[in-house]
Design an enzyme around this catalytic site. Sequence first.
Site, PDB file in Angstrom:
ATOM      1  N   ASP A 167       0.819  -1.217   0.000  1.00 55.46           N
ATOM      2  CA  ASP A 167       0.000   0.000   0.000  1.00 55.46           C
ATOM      3  C   ASP A 167       0.852   1.267   0.000  1.00 55.46           C
ATOM      4  O   ASP A 167       0.420   2.314   0.489  1.00 55.46           O
ATOM      5  CB  ASP A 167      -0.960   0.037   1.203  1.00 55.46           C
ATOM      6  N   HIS A 175      -4.825  -0.925  -7.443  1.00 52.53           N
ATOM      7  CA  HIS A 175      -4.665   0.513  -7.395  1.00 52.53           C
ATOM      8  C   HIS A 175      -5.655   1.161  -8.354  1.00 52.53           C
ATOM      9  O   HIS A 175      -6.148   0.536  -9.283  1.00 52.53           O
ATOM     10  CB  HIS A 175      -3.222   0.947  -7.718  1.00 52.53           C
TER      11      HIS A 175
END
Length: 481
Positions: free
Chosen positions: A67, A95
């Site tokens: 992340d 994403h």
Amino acid sequence: MTLAALFAKFSARLAPPLQATRASRAFSNVRYSPRTGLKFGCAARSFSSGSGYESQVCTVLGAQWGDEGKGKLVDILALKYDIIARFNGGANAGHTLVVGDKKFAFHLLPCGMLYPDKTNIIGNGVVLHIPTMLKELKSLDDAGIDYEGRLKISDRAHLVLDAHQIIDGLREKALGGKAIGTTKKGIGPTYSSKVTRNGLRVGDMFQDGFHQKYYNLVHNLQEMYSFEYDMKEELERLDEYKGQIQDMVMDTVHFVNSSIRAGRTVLAEGANAALLDIDFGTYPYVTSSPTTAGGVCTGLGIPPTKIDSTIGVVKAYTTRVGAGPFPTELEDQVGQEMRDVGHEYGTTTGRPRRCGWLDVPVVQYGHMINGYQSLNITKLDVLSGLNTVKIGTKYKVNGETLPYGMMPSTLDGLARVEVEYEEMDGWMCDISEAQDFNDLPKNAQAYLRRIEELVGVEISWVGVGPGRTEMATQGFEAQYS
């Protein structure tokens, strides 16, 4: 004079120019002088090398627990590469990319799908859930984006069945309070089938005997986990999918190596991150595939000598999802502020991420394994509202400082470390307009310089806002078109 320069000078008559250039890049971190002899390190490298713009084969890797915001840099660099490739993981990563007023949430597709002249590869190291991929392709259809002939799926990639997703949920439920915190996308069970050598690969779909292999696999899974399953319905869907993906399936190992020999450029897009690697991560709270530089080689089938640039993506603070030790975690208002300002909720699951100060030993460990040419610091703007910021600089165990790159191999060992911090003044201002390192406030520059000193790697890119072009660079200009 660097060995790269020496090599370039004397190799022109021995090899074609392209080969000389590649070899010169390979020696770009090596410097020779009569006084010191050979010296290996960052000082001999120009920032343009670290930018990723001058590489033939570049990989962008997460340096923490995932992340980090890798997709933003991959999206920027993709404009300059011929081929963009996924080499590991599956639909457990993701994403969001924005083109104009449209958002695209990719969990399997490489980001190069958004650019009309880019070839995209789903490599052999990926585990593929075909329904998820087709859903993502439909979002491109709906947006009028033509991808015909631009997506290559490895015939060696393993198939994620719905049965694998059921098992993922059953395993997590059985673990109760000790659950790994998986996305329940079937990734781990699919890799388990792969390793036990009864998994199904994409290429199997087009061979006689596929139905029998499918039945053998699912029966075996049912014997182990005792669940009901409509095999007939899934097989019918898989047979239908064959016609939809047939033209995309190929020997990508041969394709990517032939492309490299022909001088084409390749950008390998990593999923997850160093501390989630199946071997080097905080086991068992890890993903099920290689997430480090070695995974690029095994997941695409290219030799390590072909990778001439590795960029580590580091969030300006630290986050992780799921259980497991987190030495710099903040369970206070500062941690909550990081979560709120940074929108720290999972792209795939929506789960809130745990937040804490930047953990430098984690980044040092990742650099030791991956050999970063440069770092991309992301989300520096999230820290802009803090009067002071801290960096976790060292781990101590029983009063002894662990050396650079040493990471405890067990959960208990990592849980016992004491973190030594350095506190620095914050910058308390908007940094989103910064385009160059020198545009940043002095205190922000000092924070970044300290990271460079502690990790031993130069910073090339700095994320200063959520927008695609909100990046500051050091030593070169970003190119967004």
